[in-house]
Design a protein around this motif. Structure first.
Motif, PDB file in Angstrom:
ATOM      1  N   MET A  70      -9.219  -1.227  -5.105  1.00  0.00           N
ATOM      2  CA  MET A  70      -8.551  -0.061  -4.553  1.00  0.00           C
ATOM      3  C   MET A  70      -9.345   1.185  -4.921  1.00  0.00           C
ATOM      4  SD  MET A  70      -4.457  -0.681  -5.103  1.00  0.00           S
ATOM      5  CE  MET A  70      -4.559  -1.569  -6.663  1.00  0.00           C
ATOM      6  N   TYR A  95      -4.641  -7.368  -3.154  1.00  0.00           N
ATOM      7  CA  TYR A  95      -5.718  -6.397  -3.148  1.00  0.00           C
ATOM      8  C   TYR A  95      -6.627  -6.587  -4.349  1.00  0.00           C
ATOM      9  CZ  TYR A  95      -3.147  -3.948   0.477  1.00  0.00           C
ATOM     10  OH  TYR A  95      -2.509  -3.617   1.645  1.00  0.00           O
ATOM     11  N   ALA A 126       0.830  -1.208   0.000  1.00  0.00           N
ATOM     12  CA  ALA A 126       0.000   0.000   0.000  1.00  0.00           C
ATOM     13  C   ALA A 126       0.860   1.252   0.000  1.00  0.00           C
ATOM     14  CB  ALA A 126      -0.928   0.005   1.221  1.00  0.00           C
ATOM     15  N   ALA A 145      -7.228   0.165  -0.005  1.00  0.00           N
ATOM     16  CA  ALA A 145      -7.107  -1.119  -0.688  1.00  0.00           C
ATOM     17  C   ALA A 145      -7.722  -2.226   0.154  1.00  0.00           C
ATOM     18  CB  ALA A 145      -5.638  -1.433  -0.967  1.00  0.00           C
TER      19      ALA A 145
END
Length: 243
Positions: free
Chosen positions: A182, A179, A13, A198
């Motif tokens: 997002m 993920y 992230a 995310a």
């Protein structure tokens, strides 16, 4: 190293937010929303980040899973060439540092450092492994996602700071883990990414938000050097190295 692997989602992230402007996206839709379109917003973000040589900003990372929320914060530094440093004040002493070739992940309470070689798998034309801190890495990530505006009305006014943001929704083209979705919040005035959210397929959500951005800050190259002490445990290439 269990603790290093458990923080993998946070590290990804962080990387996603650092250089979001330097990616190549295949637009899901070119339909206009008033005078804006997702592609136009992306072009503005790319231009902003391509002109940016460095920056310094405060960050907050919040991870929520199984009704438990963990918050981390600190200061980040960026310099063109894949140089990045996340200096944590909470938990104090933790660091994520890259000189563009090697990524270090230091966890103070364990006195352990993960050393990830970002030049591995050079034959992969999509870019080096685990390199969201680079233009190639971001291009690789975003080739795997569709994207569009979250809603027709863009930009949106945030009640938090009364600023306007373009909100982009991304979804994995193939569900391959990590993920799956997002959401990016792009400042309509500056074209900087203010926040990224995310979520994975197991209900875990990670939010990264930046504050007090200082664009083109004067940052010495030495900031991006990391030297573990002789007592630190070194774990080589702890991050996922394949697709």
């Amino acid at each position: 190293m269990k603790d290093t692997r458990s923080n993998r989602s946070i590290f990804i992230a962080l990387g996603l937010v650092v250089l979001f402007g330097n990616f190549s996206l295949g637009a899901q839709s070119s339909a206009k929303h008033h005078w804006n379109s997702p592609s136009e917003v992306v072009k503005k973000v790319r231009k902003t980040f391509s002109d940016l040589k460095s920056y310094k900003a405060d960050f907050v990372i919040q991870t929520e899973a199984n009704k438990k929320v963990v918050t981390k914060k600190g200061v980040c530094y960026y310099k063109k060439g894949g140089k990045i440093k996340y200096e944590f004040s909470d938990p104090s002493g933790d660091e994520i540092v890259s000189d563009g070739k090697t990524l270090w992940i230091f966890i103070k309470r364990l006195n352990a450092a993960g050393k990830q070689d970002l030049t591995l798998n050079k034959s992969n034309k999509s870019g080096p492994i685990f390199s969201p801190l680079t233009e190639e890495g971001l291009s690789r990530i975003f080739r795997k996602y569709h994207y569009k505006f979250e809603s027709i009305e863009q930009p949106q006014i945030s009640p938090k700071d009364n600023r306007q943001y373009f909100v982009l929704a991304l979804e994995q083209r193939e569900k391959i883990g990590g993920y799956e979705t997002m959401t990016l919040y792009v400042d309509a005035q500056t074209s900087f990414i203010k926040k990224a959210v995310a979520s994975d397929g197991r209900g875990k959500t990670t939010t990264v938000e930046f504050f007090g951005l200082d664009p083109n800050a004067d940052i010495e190259d030495g900031v991006f050097n990391f030297r573990p002490d002789g007592n630190s445990k070194i774990v080589n290439n702890p991050l996922v190295s394949e697709e």
